[in-house]
Write a protein that holds these residues in place. Structure first.
Motif, short mmCIF file in Angstrom:
data_model
loop_
_atom_site.label_atom_id
_atom_site.label_comp_id
_atom_site.label_asym_id
_atom_site.label_seq_id
_atom_site.Cartn_x
_atom_site.Cartn_y
_atom_site.Cartn_z
N ALA A 42 0.84 -1.20 0.00
CA ALA A 42 0.00 0.00 0.00
C ALA A 42 0.87 1.25 0.00
O ALA A 42 1.92 1.29 0.65
N SER A 43 0.44 2.23 -0.73
CA SER A 43 1.20 3.47 -0.81
C SER A 43 1.12 4.24 0.49
O SER A 43 0.21 4.04 1.29
N ALA A 44 2.10 5.11 0.71
CA ALA A 44 2.13 5.93 1.92
C ALA A 44 0.93 6.86 1.95
O ALA A 44 0.41 7.25 0.91
N GLY A 81 8.24 18.91 -1.97
CA GLY A 81 9.35 17.97 -2.12
C GLY A 81 8.88 16.56 -1.80
O GLY A 81 7.74 16.18 -2.06
N LYS A 82 9.76 15.77 -1.19
CA LYS A 82 9.46 14.36 -0.94
C LYS A 82 8.56 14.15 0.26
O LYS A 82 7.58 13.41 0.19
N ASN A 83 8.87 14.79 1.39
CA ASN A 83 8.09 14.49 2.59
C ASN A 83 7.91 15.67 3.54
O ASN A 83 7.56 15.48 4.70
N VAL A 84 8.15 16.89 3.08
CA VAL A 84 7.90 18.07 3.89
C VAL A 84 6.45 18.51 3.68
O VAL A 84 6.01 18.70 2.54
N ASP A 127 6.24 8.18 6.47
CA ASP A 127 5.16 7.26 6.16
C ASP A 127 3.87 7.74 6.84
O ASP A 127 3.34 8.78 6.48
N LYS A 128 3.41 7.04 7.89
CA LYS A 128 2.13 7.39 8.53
C LYS A 128 2.27 8.26 9.77
O LYS A 128 1.28 8.52 10.45
N GLN A 167 -1.52 8.56 11.13
CA GLN A 167 -2.69 7.95 10.52
C GLN A 167 -2.98 6.62 11.20
O GLN A 167 -2.10 5.77 11.33
N VAL A 168 -4.24 6.43 11.66
CA VAL A 168 -4.62 5.19 12.33
C VAL A 168 -5.46 4.29 11.43
O VAL A 168 -5.34 3.07 11.47
#
Length: 210
Positions: A42-44, A81-84, A127-128, A167-168
């Motif tokens: 599963a994708s992030a 960007g990637k994860n900001v 990720d989550k 994320q839950v």
């Protein structure tokens, strides 16, 4: 050779080459999953977009001003960007912060019935899970009752803090955060008394992401 024998021979030839023609036209069917087959990962979670939630916490400050807080919050995020993750958030809370002080034999009752803020947020998504920092403008009710009189005003100041959001389940996140709201002192004109509703607020919340 009779017509019946010829027809049977042609039919047998078509039956033999039919599967090969179908495979050439449509491609071979994928192999059935077997031992060792791994399902797609599963994708992030996507942090982008608006969200709305509820929160509960406890606030404490000067003059022993403390109490329960319950409210709502909402905002919008965008990934850079990637994860900001950057965004904006606003909240509005009902506050039960109260304090009593005796000054020169007179009882002074301090109270803050509500507070809110409009803040920017910057986080880094792993990720989550996303730790974040936040800051902006804060507002709060500032009420004093003493000497048979009552005065109430709205204090304006700043909010600074940080927290962690995760994320839950799909589209639902939980957060925990600590916010400091700073305000100047308000002169209520009652016996020369002034008060401040500076507060540290520890709270948790749950939000739905649209």
């Amino acid at each position: 050779m009779s017509r019946v024998t010829l027809a049977l021979a042609v039919a047998a030839s078509i039956a033999a080459i039919g599967p090969s023609l179908a495979a050439d036209m449509y491609g071979a069917p994928p192999p059935a999953p077997g031992y060792g087959y791994a399902a797609p990962v599963a994708s992030a979670p996507a942090w982008n977009g608006p969200y709305l939630g509820g929160q509960v916490g406890h606030g404490w400050g000067p003059n022993s001003l403390d109490g329960l807080q319950v409210g709502v919050y909402g905002g919008i995020n965008s990934t850079v960007g990637k994860n900001v993750v950057v965004g904006a958030e606003a909240d509005l809370n009902i506050s039960g912060q109260t304090a009593d002080r005796v000054v020169s034999g007179n009882l002074y009752k301090y109270r803050s019935d509500w507070n809110g803020s409009i803040r920017g947020r910057v986080g880094v998504a792993f990720d989550k899970v996303m730790p974040y920092a936040t800051g902006g403008v804060a507002f709060a009710d500032n009420t004093l009752k003493a000497l048979g009189r009552s005065s109430s005003t709205t204090s304006v100041g700043y909010a600074l803090g940080g927290g962690v959001e995760g994320q839950v389940v799909d589209r639902v996140t939980l957060k925990g955060e600590l916010i400091h709201e700073g305000f100047g002192r308000e002169n209520h004109g009652i016996g020369g008394a002034s008060s401040s509703v500076n507060s540290n607020i520890l709270r948790g919340g749950a939000a739905f992401h649209f």
